[in-house]
Design an enzyme around this catalytic site. Structure first.
Site, PDB file in Angstrom:
ATOM      1  N   ASN A   7       0.860  -1.186   0.000  1.00  8.24           N
ATOM      2  CA  ASN A   7       0.000   0.000   0.000  1.00  8.24           C
ATOM      3  C   ASN A   7       0.896   1.236   0.000  1.00  8.24           C
ATOM      4  O   ASN A   7       1.527   1.541   1.011  1.00  8.24           O
ATOM      5  CB  ASN A   7      -0.902  -0.027   1.248  1.00  8.24           C
ATOM      6  CG  ASN A   7      -1.738   1.225   1.394  1.00  8.24           C
ATOM      7  OD1 ASN A   7      -1.799   2.063   0.486  1.00  8.24           O
ATOM      8  ND2 ASN A   7      -2.388   1.369   2.542  1.00  8.24           N
ATOM      9  N   LYS A   9       0.025   4.292  -0.246  1.00  7.38           N
ATOM     10  CA  LYS A   9      -0.628   5.449   0.396  1.00  7.38           C
ATOM     11  C   LYS A   9      -0.459   6.705  -0.487  1.00  7.38           C
ATOM     12  O   LYS A   9      -0.395   6.589  -1.708  1.00  7.38           O
ATOM     13  CB  LYS A   9      -0.093   5.640   1.818  1.00  7.38           C
ATOM     14  CG  LYS A   9      -0.197   4.337   2.629  1.00  7.38           C
ATOM     15  CD  LYS A   9       0.027   4.507   4.102  1.00  7.38           C
ATOM     16  CE  LYS A   9      -0.129   3.162   4.796  1.00  7.38           C
ATOM     17  NZ  LYS A   9      -0.009   3.244   6.255  1.00  7.38           N
ATOM     18  N   HIS A  94      -9.633   1.159   5.222  1.00  8.86           N
ATOM     19  CA  HIS A  94      -8.311   1.313   5.830  1.00  8.86           C
ATOM     20  C   HIS A  94      -8.437   2.263   7.024  1.00  8.86           C
ATOM     21  O   HIS A  94      -9.202   3.229   6.978  1.00  8.86           O
ATOM     22  CB  HIS A  94      -7.314   1.869   4.808  1.00  8.86           C
ATOM     23  CG  HIS A  94      -5.904   1.818   5.299  1.00  8.86           C
ATOM     24  ND1 HIS A  94      -5.406   2.747   6.187  1.00  8.86           N
ATOM     25  CD2 HIS A  94      -4.910   0.932   5.076  1.00  8.86           C
ATOM     26  CE1 HIS A  94      -4.147   2.434   6.472  1.00  8.86           C
ATOM     27  NE2 HIS A  94      -3.826   1.332   5.814  1.00  8.86           N
ATOM     28  N   GLU A  96      -6.751   4.630   8.026  1.00 13.36           N
ATOM     29  CA  GLU A  96      -6.546   6.058   7.728  1.00 13.36           C
ATOM     30  C   GLU A  96      -7.812   6.678   7.142  1.00 13.36           C
ATOM     31  O   GLU A  96      -8.100   7.850   7.369  1.00 13.36           O
ATOM     32  CB  GLU A  96      -5.325   6.221   6.805  1.00 13.36           C
ATOM     33  CG  GLU A  96      -4.037   6.011   7.590  1.00 13.36           C
ATOM     34  CD  GLU A  96      -2.889   5.414   6.794  1.00 13.36           C
ATOM     35  OE1 GLU A  96      -2.912   5.451   5.551  1.00 13.36           O
ATOM     36  OE2 GLU A  96      -1.955   4.890   7.441  1.00 13.36           O
ATOM     37  N   GLU A 166      -5.275  -4.876  10.614  1.00 12.25           N
ATOM     38  CA  GLU A 166      -4.249  -3.841  10.771  1.00 12.25           C
ATOM     39  C   GLU A 166      -4.520  -3.072  12.064  1.00 12.25           C
ATOM     40  O   GLU A 166      -5.297  -2.101  12.058  1.00 12.25           O
ATOM     41  CB  GLU A 166      -4.297  -2.868   9.588  1.00 12.25           C
ATOM     42  CG  GLU A 166      -3.993  -3.515   8.256  1.00 12.25           C
ATOM     43  CD  GLU A 166      -3.413  -2.496   7.273  1.00 12.25           C
ATOM     44  OE1 GLU A 166      -2.307  -2.763   6.771  1.00 12.25           O
ATOM     45  OE2 GLU A 166      -4.019  -1.452   7.037  1.00 12.25           O
ATOM     46  N   GLY A 172       2.689   2.266  10.866  1.00 11.66           N
ATOM     47  CA  GLY A 172       3.636   3.373  10.732  1.00 11.66           C
ATOM     48  C   GLY A 172       4.369   3.722  12.016  1.00 11.66           C
ATOM     49  O   GLY A 172       4.986   4.774  12.120  1.00 11.66           O
ATOM     50  N   SER A 211       3.617  -2.135  10.312  1.00  6.67           N
ATOM     51  CA  SER A 211       5.068  -2.175  10.482  1.00  6.67           C
ATOM     52  C   SER A 211       5.692  -3.516  10.058  1.00  6.67           C
ATOM     53  O   SER A 211       6.619  -4.004  10.706  1.00  6.67           O
ATOM     54  CB  SER A 211       5.451  -1.830  11.926  1.00  6.67           C
ATOM     55  OG  SER A 211       5.035  -0.519  12.241  1.00  6.67           O
ATOM     56  N   GLY A 232       3.026  -1.201   4.298  1.00  7.65           N
ATOM     57  CA  GLY A 232       2.983   0.231   3.994  1.00  7.65           C
ATOM     58  C   GLY A 232       4.376   0.757   3.695  1.00  7.65           C
ATOM     59  O   GLY A 232       4.911   0.560   2.601  1.00  7.65           O
TER      60      GLY A 232
HETATM   61  P1  13P Z   1       3.125   0.417   7.710  1.00  4.61           P
HETATM   62  O1  13P Z   1       3.652  -0.862   7.109  1.00  4.61           O
HETATM   63  O2  13P Z   1       3.840   1.635   7.243  1.00  4.61           O
HETATM   64  O3  13P Z   1       2.984   0.303   9.193  1.00  4.61           O
HETATM   65  O4  13P Z   1       1.613   0.598   7.138  1.00  4.61           O
HETATM   66  C1  13P Z   1       0.732  -0.462   7.194  1.00  4.61           C
HETATM   67  C2  13P Z   1      -0.490  -0.134   6.422  1.00  4.61           C
HETATM   68  O5  13P Z   1      -1.239   0.772   6.776  1.00  4.61           O
HETATM   69  C3  13P Z   1      -0.746  -0.898   5.202  1.00  4.61           C
HETATM   70  O6  13P Z   1      -2.030  -0.670   4.709  1.00  4.61           O
END
Ligand code: 13P
Length: 257
Positions: A7, A9, A94, A96, A166, A172, A211, A232
């Site tokens: 992803n 983003k 998601h 976010e 997640e 993140g 992560s 991510g």
């Molecule tokens: P990270 O791998 O940066 O923690 O993000 C995970 C994520 O939100 C994937 O959709």
């Protein structure tokens, strides 16, 4: 089968996206057993990334999907548009989108319905925040997210739907959930799927995201309960993502999966 999804983003312009996609495609070339790999660029890069991936085994995904097919819905991108640009997958719900853009459970359920009615396979994201993890209500919280998304839908095959767990506190932050925490939640998600959808949930793929990096990918992926990873930050760095793909390939070869 193991899934490795990246992803991206709100990162990378068209040129950088194409270059990264080519790098991902190159790393699968000539290999016999590879995971199912998809990249999820920004909407602006989908078309060019699709062209770059046309002769590869890497699939294309979108980071969201509109509810309606067309019309006065400024800022939305419909399922037919995603089909048109060559998307095989779409992320839905998601964290976010849920927390930063206030997408409600109801909207997420509508997005999921629209996606299921198209050729795009939904990747429904669920996961608790740190508050629920700390007070011990994380399973109940995820059950609530799943009930509102899935209670009114029709899924006939396990391959029609992917769920991604997640936990918000692991996204993140560099803080990965432990393998035990992930397996426990995936088992819970599977039994919740079974009771909501009233079907055998053995075959559903449940991915973990939060992560994921080259250091922890192997120990996560080797668990049978973990169907793959949704990456991510590490999916933006070609060497890190290649190492994760390598870990998945090793698991597939070792398990004959
Ligand atoms: P990270 O791998 O940066 O923690 O993000 C995970 C994520 O939100 C994937 O959709």
């Amino acid at each position: 089968m193991k899934y490795v999804f990246g992803n991206w983003k709100m990162n990378l312009g068209i040129r950088e996206s194409v270059a990264l996609a080519r790098g991902v495609a190159r790393s699968l070339r000539g290999k016999e057993s590879v995971p199912e790999v998809a990249v999820f660029p920004a909407f602006t890069a989908l078309s060019e990334v699709h062209k770059a991936l046309s002769r590869s085994r890497v699939q294309l995904g979108a980071q969201n999907i509109g509810v309606e097919k067309s019309g006065a819905y400024t800022g939305e991108v419909s399922s037919s548009m995603l089909e048109d640009v060559g998307c095989s997958y779409a992320l839905i719900g998601h964290s976010e989108r849920r927390w930063k853009f206030a997408e409600s459970d109801e909207l997420i359920a509508d997005r999921l319905k629209a996606c299921l009615a198209s050729k795009v396979t939904p990747v429904l994201c669920v996961g608790e925040s740190v508050a629920e993890r700390e007070d011990g209500s994380h399973e109940e919280f995820v059950t609530g997210q799943m009930k509102s998304a899935l209670s009114d839908i029709d899924v006939s095959n396990a391959s029609d739907l992917i769920v991604a767990y997640e936990p918000v506190w692991a996204i993140g932050t560099g803080e990965t959930a432990t393998v035990a925490q992930v397996v426990e939640m995936h088992t819970h998600i599977r039994s919740t799927l079974q009771s909501i959808l009233e079907m055998n949930a053995e075959e559903f793929s449940i991915l973990y995201g939060g992560s994921v990096n080259p250091e922890n990918a192997y120990e996560l992926l080797r668990e049978r309960e973990i169907g793959g990873v949704l990456v991510g930050g590490a999916s933006l760095k070609i060497h890190a993502f290649q190492d994760i793909l390598e870990a998945a390939t090793e698991v597939i070869t070792a398990q004959g999966a």
